[in-house]
Write an enzyme that holds these catalytic residues in place. Sequence first.
Site, mmCIF file in Angstrom:
data_model
loop_
_atom_site.group_PDB
_atom_site.id
_atom_site.type_symbol
_atom_site.label_atom_id
_atom_site.label_comp_id
_atom_site.label_asym_id
_atom_site.label_seq_id
_atom_site.Cartn_x
_atom_site.Cartn_y
_atom_site.Cartn_z
ATOM 1 N N HIS A 184 -6.309 2.600 -4.386
ATOM 2 C CA HIS A 184 -6.388 2.605 -2.920
ATOM 3 C C HIS A 184 -7.133 3.847 -2.426
ATOM 4 O O HIS A 184 -6.895 4.309 -1.313
ATOM 5 C CB HIS A 184 -4.974 2.547 -2.340
ATOM 6 C CG HIS A 184 -4.894 2.164 -0.885
ATOM 7 N ND1 HIS A 184 -5.757 1.270 -0.292
ATOM 8 C CD2 HIS A 184 -4.035 2.573 0.105
ATOM 9 C CE1 HIS A 184 -5.432 1.135 0.988
ATOM 10 N NE2 HIS A 184 -4.403 1.919 1.255
ATOM 11 N N HIS A 187 -7.713 8.478 0.952
ATOM 12 C CA HIS A 187 -7.511 7.532 2.051
ATOM 13 C C HIS A 187 -8.515 7.735 3.191
ATOM 14 O O HIS A 187 -8.149 7.822 4.367
ATOM 15 C CB HIS A 187 -6.080 7.641 2.594
ATOM 16 C CG HIS A 187 -5.568 6.361 3.198
ATOM 17 N ND1 HIS A 187 -5.725 6.050 4.535
ATOM 18 C CD2 HIS A 187 -4.912 5.309 2.653
ATOM 19 C CE1 HIS A 187 -5.178 4.875 4.787
ATOM 20 N NE2 HIS A 187 -4.678 4.396 3.662
ATOM 21 N N ASP A 217 0.853 -1.185 0.000
ATOM 22 C CA ASP A 217 0.000 0.000 0.000
ATOM 23 C C ASP A 217 0.889 1.235 0.000
ATOM 24 O O ASP A 217 1.833 1.327 0.802
ATOM 25 C CB ASP A 217 -0.907 0.023 1.225
ATOM 26 C CG ASP A 217 -2.019 -1.012 1.152
ATOM 27 O OD1 ASP A 217 -2.084 -1.741 0.143
ATOM 28 O OD2 ASP A 217 -2.812 -1.093 2.109
ATOM 29 N N HIS A 250 3.807 -2.279 3.294
ATOM 30 C CA HIS A 250 3.681 -0.862 2.945
ATOM 31 C C HIS A 250 4.971 -0.393 2.290
ATOM 32 O O HIS A 250 6.063 -0.762 2.728
ATOM 33 C CB HIS A 250 3.371 -0.025 4.185
ATOM 34 C CG HIS A 250 2.039 -0.336 4.784
ATOM 35 N ND1 HIS A 250 1.847 -1.397 5.638
ATOM 36 C CD2 HIS A 250 0.825 0.259 4.628
ATOM 37 C CE1 HIS A 250 0.568 -1.447 5.994
ATOM 38 N NE2 HIS A 250 -0.070 -0.459 5.398
#
Length: 257
Positions: free
Chosen positions: A115, A119, A64, A209
């Site tokens: 994504h 966020h 991510d 990540h």
Amino acid sequence: MLRRVKREDNIIYRLLIVLFILIISISYTSIKTNNGIIEVFSNKRELPIYSVETEEKKVAISFDAAWGDNYTLGILDILDRYNIKSTFFLVGFWVDKYPEHVKEIYKRGHDVGNHSTNHPYMTKLSDEEIVKELNITAEKIEKLINERPTLFRPPFGDYNDRVINLCRENGYYVIQWDVDSLDWKELGVQPVVDRVTRNVQKGSIILFHNNAKYVLDYLPIVIERLQAEGYEIVPISKLIYKDNFYIDNTGRQKINE
């Protein structure tokens, strides 16, 4: 006579308890059908794909990308060294800030997933806001790599039926994970290696990540350990089924037979 009546009442009482437990158990049991899953005595909950049922010893690792870009090129170099393709889920403002790295991720053969744009917690948004979060980032990614993403990972792993259905209606496979490295906690290299290798199984989707502090240190170790155990590491797009599948009540994607 009185003792007999009490004994019969006791038997009936026990049978009622067993029946109650049975009903509760059934209400959380998934029954496979040709059309998917039916939840008996309860509404079906929509789930993302946490992992994939497969006889092959395959797993996917994913990254991510939301804040920071200190290690992205290093990650790509490590993946190249081991001839591995992965999946990167990108937030819209990260795409804006690092467009050349978006192109580089795609150029090196990795999945580019959506994504969200800002966020957010997707479940707190309206339908219109959810679709906007999907579309804005999709358009940004498509403009850079000439390909629209079809994989979406909700920020914070936050979803509900409405989020899942809206994503599917907009052409996405919603992806979660079944192995969380917890690399964002910055506990060091060995805790990440141990956590991943201890919990991985066939069809696992592993969460990393791109800007985790020790990613350049733990990533080669994890890859070598997985390969030593016979796992093939593939991008999520090559792990999941694209059609004729259902998702069980644990989030495991399975092929309809």
